[in-house]
Write a protein that holds these residues in place. Structure first.
Motif, PDB file in Angstrom:
ATOM      1  N   PHE A  72     -21.213 -14.609  -7.989  1.00 41.53           N
ATOM      2  CA  PHE A  72     -20.801 -15.380  -6.820  1.00 41.53           C
ATOM      3  C   PHE A  72     -20.014 -16.595  -7.302  1.00 41.53           C
ATOM      4  N   SER A  73     -19.207 -17.173  -6.414  1.00 39.71           N
ATOM      5  CA  SER A  73     -18.492 -18.361  -6.856  1.00 39.71           C
ATOM      6  C   SER A  73     -19.417 -19.571  -6.702  1.00 39.71           C
ATOM      7  N   ASN A  89     -26.264 -18.708  -9.447  1.00 38.77           N
ATOM      8  CA  ASN A  89     -26.134 -17.256  -9.431  1.00 38.77           C
ATOM      9  C   ASN A  89     -27.467 -16.584  -9.724  1.00 38.77           C
ATOM     10  N   SER A 131     -19.169 -22.892 -13.411  1.00 33.50           N
ATOM     11  CA  SER A 131     -18.991 -21.743 -12.524  1.00 33.50           C
ATOM     12  C   SER A 131     -19.331 -20.436 -13.237  1.00 33.50           C
ATOM     13  N   VAL A 171     -12.401 -13.181   0.702  1.00 33.68           N
ATOM     14  CA  VAL A 171     -13.584 -13.173  -0.180  1.00 33.68           C
ATOM     15  C   VAL A 171     -13.729 -11.747  -0.711  1.00 33.68           C
ATOM     16  N   MET A 198     -18.031  -9.280  -4.137  1.00 31.07           N
ATOM     17  CA  MET A 198     -19.016 -10.361  -3.979  1.00 31.07           C
ATOM     18  C   MET A 198     -19.977 -10.049  -2.844  1.00 31.07           C
ATOM     19  N   VAL A 210     -22.831 -16.389   1.160  1.00 35.53           N
ATOM     20  CA  VAL A 210     -21.779 -15.995   0.227  1.00 35.53           C
ATOM     21  C   VAL A 210     -20.380 -16.122   0.843  1.00 35.53           C
ATOM     22  N   THR A 244     -17.815 -19.320   0.013  1.00 30.75           N
ATOM     23  CA  THR A 244     -16.676 -18.922  -0.810  1.00 30.75           C
ATOM     24  C   THR A 244     -15.370 -19.155  -0.067  1.00 30.75           C
ATOM     25  N   GLN A 247     -12.494 -26.176  -4.149  1.00 34.79           N
ATOM     26  CA  GLN A 247     -13.230 -25.072  -4.790  1.00 34.79           C
ATOM     27  C   GLN A 247     -14.020 -25.648  -5.954  1.00 34.79           C
TER      28      GLN A 247
END
Lengths: 275, 301
Positions: free
Chosen positions: A115-116, A122, A160, B186, B190, B208, B212, B299
Motif C-alpha cells: 500500500f502507499s 503496511n 514508504s 489507484v 492495491m 486504501v 491513496t 503524497q
C-alpha cells in the motif's frame, strides 16, 4: 488427449489420501460466464507442506488458487461448482463470509503490491483490520523478521513501502500477509516479477515459513517447484471440447512427479516438450 | 573482418566510409525546422502567460497600495465617504464558499466512490458521469437563477445559504470528476491486496482507495473552491450584497466578487481603489487555500 483427461481425474483422487489435510479443494466446474475454465480437479492441501501448482498457460492454476480464498468472487461472472473445505467447513457455503475466509487464508500476489503507506503501516494493516490489541511493534518486527526483511528496513520503518526494491516489496507483502498469522498462505507466482537473487531469498523464506504455515504456490517455473514444493500438482489444458478447459492431470510428491510421472502428459511437460 | 570492411559492404546506408562525420549540421533542413518549431513553442508559452502575469502585476501595483488593516476589516464606504474596506465581503465569501464546500464535498465524494468503484459500468453511473461532464460547462448564471427559484423565492429573502447552494451546484461536477479520476487511478493490485487481507469493500475504500487517491481528490476540491470563490453571477441572484457584517445565514450577504463588480463601476476613486485591493485579497485567498491543500494532501509515501 481426452482419454488422458478422463482417467486423470479419476486416478488423481485415490493417489492422494493424506492424513493431515488443512484444505480440500474439490472442483467440479469453475466458470467465467459461459466459459468453463477448470473442471474435475481434486486437490487436498496438507498442513505445513508446500504444494506447487504447475502447468502450461491457461490451465487454470491461478483460477484454482484464487478459488481457495474466494478472491475470484470479486469477478462478477465467476461461478464455482464443487466444494472447498477448510478444517471441514465448506468455504463456498452460503453462510460463509468471504471476507472472513480471506483473513484465515492469506494471499501474496504476482506483482508486489504494498500500500502507499509506511513500511510499518503496511505490516500493521492486517493487525489493525483485525482490531489487534497487543504489542503492535513486537508483531510488526516479528512479521518482518519472518519475511527476512527486518535487518534491511529496521532503520526506515517510517519510509514508504513503495520506496523498496521489487524483491524487498515482495517480502514486505509476505510480511504483511503473515503478520496476522493466517493458517494458509496462497502465493500466485510470487517470484515472476523478481530477479534471481530476490527469487532465491523468497524461496528460502517459503521453506522457513512452512514450519508454521501451509503454503500453496502457483509457479511457471518448474525448477522453482522442484526446489520448494513438497507436493506438486500438474494441471493441463483440455482443448477437445473446442474451448480451453483446465484440469488436474496428476498430483503427488514432487520428486515422483518430476522423476516418475504416471501420465504421458506430465512426462512431456516436465521434460520441457511443451509449455 | 575490420570495421572498414563492414561499412564498405553495407551500401544501403549512406554512411560514407571515409568521413564518419558526427558533427552537428545546424543549417540542414531538419535542424532548421526543429529549431523553428522549438522556438515557436517557447513564444506561445510566453504569450500564454502574459495575461496571467499582467493581471498579477496590476493587482500588486494597484491593489497593493491600498491593502491595509482598515481595508480588510472595515465596512464598505458610502458614495462620498473616504476610507472604509471590505471586511464583510471577505467574511461573506469565506462563509459561502465554506457552505458550498460542506455541501459539495460529501455529495461529490460519495458520488465519485459510486462512479469509480461500486458500479462504474452501470446505466446510472454512465448517465451521472455524462451529466457531471455537461454540468462542468454549465453557465454559472443559470445556477444562480435555479437557486433563486428554488430557495430565494421560497424563503422570501436573499441569503448566504442560497449563495452557498448556488456555488455548491457549480463545484459539484468538478469534485465528482476529479475524485473519480483520482480513485480510478489507484492501482487494481492495491485493491486486490486489501481484499486479499480480508477487507470488506467499505474498508478497501476508506483505508486504501481514499488515502491513496487523496492528493488528486484535494486538487479537485481546490480547483472547485478557487472557481467558486471567484464567481459573481450566481451570487447576484442568491446572496445579493450587504453593507453590513453577516449576522444570520438567511439574510443578504456581501461577497468579494460582487463588491469588486459594484465598486469597479463607480465613479469614485476610493471605491475603485478598494475594488483593486479586494481583487488582490481574492487572489491571495485562493492562493493560500491552494498551498494549504497541497501541503495537507501531498503524497506522503
Amino acid at each position: 488427449m481426452n482419454a488422458i483427461a478422463e482417467t486423470a481425474a479419476v486416478e488423481a483422487a485415490p493417489t492422494t489420501t493424506f492424513g493431515n489435510t488443512v484444505m480440500d479443494c474439490q472442483v467440479q466446474k469453475i466458470f467465467y460466464g459461459d466459459f468453463l475454465a477448470v473442471r474435475d480437479s481434486h486437490l487436498p492441501i496438507e498442513k505445513n507442506k508446500i504444494i506447487g501448482f504447475i502447468g502450461p498457460s491457461g490451465c487454470g492454476k491461478s483460477t484454482v488458487l484464487r478459488s481457495l480464498n474466494r478472491m475470484n468472487d470479486l469477478i462478477p461472472v465467476f461461478r464455482f461448482e464443487g466444494k472447498v473445505t477448510y478444517h471441514g467447513q465448506d468455504i463456498y457455503d452460503k453462510k460463509v463470509d468471504p471476507v472472513v475466509v480471506r483473513r484465515y487464508i492469506g494471499m501474496v500476489f504476482q506483482q508486489p503490491n504494498p500500500f502507499s503507506m509506511s513500511i510499518y503501516d503496511n505490516v500493521a494493516f492486517g493487525l489493525r483490520l483485525n482490531r489487534f490489541k497487543g504489542n503492535m511493534d513486537e508483531r510488526v518486527e516479528k512479521a518482518l523478521n519472518g519475511a527476512a526483511l527486518w535487518n534491511e528496513v529496521k532503520d526506515k520503518l517510517k519510509n514508504s513501502g513503495l520506496s523498496l526494491s521489487g524483491g524487498q516489496q515482495q517480502r514486505l507483502c509476505i510480511a504483511r500477509a503473515i503478520a496476522t498469522e493466517p493458517d494458509v498462505l496462497l502465493m500466485d507466482e510470487p517470484c515472476s516479477a523478481l530477479d534471481p537473487i530476490a527469487t532465491r531469498k523468497v524461496e528460502e523464506l517459503m521453506l522457513e515459513l512452512k514450519e508454521n504455515y501451509t503454503i500453496a504456490i502457483v509457479t511457471h517455473n518448474m525448477q522453482q517447484a522442484m526446489r520448494v514444493a513438497d507436493t506438486t500438482a500438474f494441471m493441463g489444458v483440455d482443448i477437445s471440447q473446442g474451448s480451453r478447459t483446465g484440469y488436474l492431470v496428476e498430483m503427488g510428491a514432487t520428486q515422483r512427479i518430476f522423476e516418475d510421472p504416471q501420465e504421458e502428459l506430465t512426462r512431456k511437460y516436465v521434460r520441457g516438450e511443451f509449455s | 573482418m575490420s570495421a572498414s570492411d563492414l561499412t564498405s559492404e553495407s551500401p544501403s546506408f549512406d554512411i560514407t566510409s571515409a568521413s564518419h562525420q558526427l558533427h552537428r549540421a545546424p543549417f540542414e533542413g531538419r535542424a532548421l525546422k526543429s529549431g523553428f518549431l522549438t522556438g515557436l513553442t517557447w513564444i506561445m508559452a510566453v504569450l500564454a502567460s502574459v495575461p496571467l502575469f499582467s493581471v498579477i502585476y496590476m493587482l500588486l501595483i494597484e491593489g497593493g497600495s491600498r491593502l491595509d488593516w482598515e481595508a480588510i476589516t472595515a465596512l464598505p464606504p458610502s458614495a462620498f465617504e473616504m476610507g472604509g474596506g471590505f471586511g464583510n465581503a471577505i467574511i461573506g465569501t469565506l462563509i459561502m464558499v465554506g457552505i458550498a464546500t460542506l455541501i459539495s464535498v460529501p455529495i461529490g465524494l460519495f458520488a465519485a466512490i459510486y462512479l469509480a468503484i461500486l458500479d462504474p459500468d452501470s446505466k446510472l453511473a454512465q448517465t451521472a458521469r455524462f451529466l457531471a461532464k455537461v454540468l462542468t460547462g454549465f453557465p454559472s448564471i443559470l445556477a444562480g437563477v435555479f437557486v433563486y427559484a428554488a430557495m430565494v423565492v421560497t424563503m422570501k429573502s436573499y441569503s448566504a445559504l442560497a449563495g452557498g447552494v448556488a456555488l455548491a451546484v457549480l463545484m459539484l461536477p468538478t469534485i465528482v470528476l476529479a475524485a473519480e479520476q483520482a480513485m480510478t487511478t489507484v492501482p487494481k493490485k492495491m485493491k486486490d491486496a486489501a481484499f486479499g487481507m480480508g477487507c470488506t469493500r467499505a474498508q478497501v475504500i476508506w483505508q486504501v482507495v481514499l488515502p491513496t487517491g487523496m492528493p488528486g481528490i484535494l486538487t479537485g476540491v481546490m480547483l472547485a473552491v478557487a472557481g467558486a470563490a471567484g464567481e459573481s453571477a450566481p451570487l447576484l441572484f442568491t446572496a445579493l450584497f450587504s453593507n453590513y457584517f453577516l449576522s444570520s445565514l438567511t439574510e443578504p450577504t456581501a461577497s468579494l466578487s460582487i463588491l469588486i463588480f459594484n465598486f469597479s463601476g463607480m465613479p469614485y476613486d476610493n471605491q475603485i481603489e478598494l475594488a483593486w485591493a479586494a481583487s488582490l485579497v481574492l487572489v491571495l485567498i485562493v492562493l493560500v487555500l491552494n498551498i494549504t491543500a497541497r501541503f495537507i494532501g501531498r503524497q506522503k509515501f
